[in-house]
Each structure stands twice: as structure tokens, then as C-alpha cells.
Scaffold this motif. Structure first.
Motif, PDB file in Angstrom:
ATOM      1  N   GLN A   1     -28.108  -8.973 -15.275  1.00 55.05           N
ATOM      2  CA  GLN A   1     -27.045  -9.982 -15.312  1.00 55.05           C
ATOM      3  C   GLN A   1     -26.453 -10.178 -13.919  1.00 55.05           C
ATOM      4  N   ALA A   2     -26.228  -9.098 -13.195  1.00 57.75           N
ATOM      5  CA  ALA A   2     -25.665  -9.203 -11.843  1.00 57.75           C
ATOM      6  C   ALA A   2     -26.605  -9.998 -10.932  1.00 57.75           C
ATOM      7  N   GLN A   3     -27.902  -9.724 -11.003  1.00 60.72           N
ATOM      8  CA  GLN A   3     -28.866 -10.459 -10.171  1.00 60.72           C
ATOM      9  C   GLN A   3     -28.925 -11.929 -10.579  1.00 60.72           C
ATOM     10  N   ASN A   4     -28.931 -12.171 -11.892  1.00 63.85           N
ATOM     11  CA  ASN A   4     -29.007 -13.555 -12.365  1.00 63.85           C
ATOM     12  C   ASN A   4     -27.736 -14.324 -12.012  1.00 63.85           C
ATOM     13  N   ASP A   5     -26.587 -13.657 -12.071  1.00 63.55           N
ATOM     14  CA  ASP A   5     -25.334 -14.305 -11.671  1.00 63.55           C
ATOM     15  C   ASP A   5     -25.389 -14.720 -10.209  1.00 63.55           C
ATOM     16  N   ARG A   6     -26.009 -13.897  -9.370  1.00 56.02           N
ATOM     17  CA  ARG A   6     -26.163 -14.249  -7.954  1.00 56.02           C
ATOM     18  C   ARG A   6     -27.050 -15.494  -7.809  1.00 56.02           C
ATOM     19  N   ALA A   7     -28.098 -15.548  -8.611  1.00 57.96           N
ATOM     20  CA  ALA A   7     -28.981 -16.713  -8.575  1.00 57.96           C
ATOM     21  C   ALA A   7     -28.217 -17.975  -8.950  1.00 57.96           C
ATOM     22  N   ILE A   8     -27.387 -17.881  -9.989  1.00 58.02           N
ATOM     23  CA  ILE A   8     -26.619 -19.045 -10.439  1.00 58.02           C
ATOM     24  C   ILE A   8     -25.613 -19.483  -9.381  1.00 58.02           C
ATOM     25  N   VAL A   9     -24.981 -18.525  -8.719  1.00 62.81           N
ATOM     26  CA  VAL A   9     -24.026 -18.870  -7.668  1.00 62.81           C
ATOM     27  C   VAL A   9     -24.731 -19.647  -6.547  1.00 62.81           C
ATOM     28  N   LEU A  10     -25.934 -19.246  -6.219  1.00 61.39           N
ATOM     29  CA  LEU A  10     -26.660 -19.902  -5.134  1.00 61.39           C
ATOM     30  C   LEU A  10     -27.267 -21.239  -5.539  1.00 61.39           C
ATOM     31  N   HIS A  11     -27.658 -21.350  -6.815  1.00 61.11           N
ATOM     32  CA  HIS A  11     -28.334 -22.574  -7.277  1.00 61.11           C
ATOM     33  C   HIS A  11     -27.999 -22.792  -8.750  1.00 61.11           C
ATOM     34  N   SER A  12     -26.893 -23.456  -8.991  1.00 60.02           N
ATOM     35  CA  SER A  12     -26.376 -23.575 -10.356  1.00 60.02           C
ATOM     36  C   SER A  12     -27.068 -24.643 -11.192  1.00 60.02           C
ATOM     37  N   ASN A  13     -27.967 -25.405 -10.610  1.00 62.07           N
ATOM     38  CA  ASN A  13     -28.621 -26.480 -11.345  1.00 62.07           C
ATOM     39  C   ASN A  13     -30.009 -26.102 -11.862  1.00 62.07           C
ATOM     40  N   ASN A  14     -30.225 -24.831 -12.123  1.00 57.16           N
ATOM     41  CA  ASN A  14     -31.510 -24.386 -12.630  1.00 57.16           C
ATOM     42  C   ASN A  14     -31.335 -23.937 -14.084  1.00 57.16           C
ATOM     43  N   ALA A  15     -31.952 -24.645 -15.005  1.00 61.88           N
ATOM     44  CA  ALA A  15     -31.809 -24.349 -16.429  1.00 61.88           C
ATOM     45  C   ALA A  15     -32.344 -22.963 -16.782  1.00 61.88           C
ATOM     46  N   ASP A  16     -33.395 -22.519 -16.128  1.00 62.81           N
ATOM     47  CA  ASP A  16     -33.956 -21.195 -16.417  1.00 62.81           C
ATOM     48  C   ASP A  16     -32.955 -20.080 -16.123  1.00 62.81           C
ATOM     49  N   PHE A  17     -32.187 -20.236 -15.058  1.00 61.91           N
ATOM     50  CA  PHE A  17     -31.183 -19.230 -14.712  1.00 61.91           C
ATOM     51  C   PHE A  17     -30.135 -19.127 -15.814  1.00 61.91           C
ATOM     52  N   HIS A  18     -29.693 -20.271 -16.331  1.00 59.53           N
ATOM     53  CA  HIS A  18     -28.677 -20.275 -17.384  1.00 59.53           C
ATOM     54  C   HIS A  18     -29.244 -19.769 -18.709  1.00 59.53           C
ATOM     55  N   ALA A  19     -30.496 -20.091 -18.993  1.00 62.41           N
ATOM     56  CA  ALA A  19     -31.122 -19.602 -20.225  1.00 62.41           C
ATOM     57  C   ALA A  19     -31.214 -18.076 -20.201  1.00 62.41           C
ATOM     58  N   LEU A  20     -31.596 -17.514 -19.069  1.00 61.16           N
ATOM     59  CA  LEU A  20     -31.649 -16.058 -18.952  1.00 61.16           C
ATOM     60  C   LEU A  20     -30.255 -15.462 -19.073  1.00 61.16           C
ATOM     61  N   ALA A  21     -29.265 -16.117 -18.496  1.00 57.96           N
ATOM     62  CA  ALA A  21     -27.882 -15.640 -18.619  1.00 57.96           C
ATOM     63  C   ALA A  21     -27.492 -15.554 -20.091  1.00 57.96           C
TER      64      ALA A  21
ATOM     65  N   ARG B   1     -33.703 -17.858  -1.978  1.00 57.28           N
ATOM     66  CA  ARG B   1     -32.922 -16.635  -2.234  1.00 57.28           C
ATOM     67  C   ARG B   1     -32.491 -16.577  -3.706  1.00 57.28           C
ATOM     68  N   ALA B   2     -32.103 -17.724  -4.256  1.00 57.72           N
ATOM     69  CA  ALA B   2     -31.726 -17.786  -5.665  1.00 57.72           C
ATOM     70  C   ALA B   2     -32.917 -17.413  -6.549  1.00 57.72           C
ATOM     71  N   VAL B   3     -34.081 -17.935  -6.225  1.00 57.53           N
ATOM     72  CA  VAL B   3     -35.286 -17.611  -6.993  1.00 57.53           C
ATOM     73  C   VAL B   3     -35.604 -16.126  -6.872  1.00 57.53           C
ATOM     74  N   TRP B   4     -35.395 -15.555  -5.702  1.00 60.43           N
ATOM     75  CA  TRP B   4     -35.629 -14.117  -5.520  1.00 60.43           C
ATOM     76  C   TRP B   4     -34.714 -13.320  -6.450  1.00 60.43           C
ATOM     77  N   HIS B   5     -33.423 -13.661  -6.504  1.00 66.30           N
ATOM     78  CA  HIS B   5     -32.488 -12.957  -7.395  1.00 66.30           C
ATOM     79  C   HIS B   5     -32.893 -13.130  -8.857  1.00 66.30           C
ATOM     80  N   TYR B   6     -33.326 -14.317  -9.226  1.00 74.85           N
ATOM     81  CA  TYR B   6     -33.775 -14.574 -10.596  1.00 74.85           C
ATOM     82  C   TYR B   6     -34.976 -13.696 -10.948  1.00 74.85           C
ATOM     83  N   ARG B   7     -35.917 -13.587 -10.049  1.00 77.30           N
ATOM     84  CA  ARG B   7     -37.101 -12.742 -10.299  1.00 77.30           C
ATOM     85  C   ARG B   7     -36.711 -11.273 -10.407  1.00 77.30           C
ATOM     86  N   GLN B   8     -35.754 -10.846  -9.599  1.00 79.31           N
ATOM     87  CA  GLN B   8     -35.245  -9.484  -9.721  1.00 79.31           C
ATOM     88  C   GLN B   8     -34.615  -9.282 -11.100  1.00 79.31           C
ATOM     89  N   ALA B   9     -33.857 -10.297 -11.543  1.00 80.03           N
ATOM     90  CA  ALA B   9     -33.217 -10.230 -12.861  1.00 80.03           C
ATOM     91  C   ALA B   9     -34.260 -10.125 -13.961  1.00 80.03           C
TER      92      ALA B   9
END
Length: 127
Positions: A55-75, A34-42
Motif C-alpha cells: 500500500q505504501a509503494q502504491n500510494d507513492r505511485a498514485i502521488v506521482l501519477h494519479s491518472n492511472n486506473a491500475d494504480f487505483h484498482a490495486l489500491a 518512477r510511478a511505474v517503478w513504485h507500482y511494480r514494487q507494490a
């Protein structure tokens, strides 16, 4: 992804159980997916220029899986594009904590450092 029971690295295979301790990881896998899905939407929204929605979609991804460097880089990229450089730096540093040589985070921080240094140099010359 690591098994929360024995900390073994989960590698996808036929079952959704940890290969070491046999713990059922199906719920954890669903959250990760689900986190990856939100990241792809972002990412999709990012390419269209809708940075707030991205940003809203990526924030959801981070909430679900905060240990992904790609999510934080996109943020960080999204924050920088909206002019929030302090939060961008925080996000890129978080990405680097998770993955020290993360290409996007490292490059963005280098660029900001270079810009900061050139502005300080221009200021000291009275420009």
C-alpha cells in the motif's frame, strides 16, 4: 500520458519531446517511470502478502501519477484485504472514472454489490 502544453498524447519514440509542440517531456517521463517503478514494487509486495508495504509503494505511485486506473484498482484491492471496504470502494470508483471498463475495479465492485445484496436478503428473511 498527455503533453501538459498542447494536451497531445505522448507516444514513446526516439526523443522525449512532444511530437506536436516539441515541448521537452523528459522530466514528466521520469516522474511517470518512477510511478511505474513504485507500482511494480507494490505488486511484488502484494504477491508476498505484505499489504501494508504494498500500500505504501502504491500510494507513492498514485502521488506521482494519479491518472492511472491500475494504480487505483490495486489500491482498492489492498484496502479490501485490510478490511477497509469504504476506501476500497472509493479507489475502485476512481479507477472506473479513469477507465470505465477497468476489469479489476469492475469485478471487485460487482462482487461487493453481490455480497451486500445477499446480506440484505438474508437480513430481511430473519437469518
Amino acid at each position: 500520458m498527455k503533453c501538459p502544453v498542447c494536451r497531445a498524447t505522448y507516444r514513446p519514440h526516439e526523443t522525449s519531446s512532444c511530437q506536436r509542440c516539441k515541448t521537452d517531456l523528459s522530466s514528466l517521463i521520469q516522474i511517470h517511470d518512477r510511478a511505474v517503478w513504485h507500482y511494480r514494487q507494490a505488486l511484488q509486495l502484494f504477491t508476498t502478502g505484505d499489504y501494508l508495504a504494498a500500500q505504501a509503494q502504491n500510494d507513492r505511485a498514485i502521488v506521482l501519477h494519479s491518472n492511472n486506473a491500475d494504480f487505483h484498482a490495486l489500491a482498492g484491492q489492498l484496502r479490501a484485504l485490510q478490511g477497509d471496504f469504504q476506501q476500497a470502494i472509493v479507489a475502485w470508483k476512481q479507477a472506473q472514472q479513469l477507465e470505465p471498463l477497468h476489469p479489476v475495479a469492475s469485478k471487485c465492485l460487482q462482487i461487493l454489490t453481490r455480497i451486500g445484496n445477499s446480506e440484505q436478503g438474508a437480513g430481511s428473511r430473519g437469518v
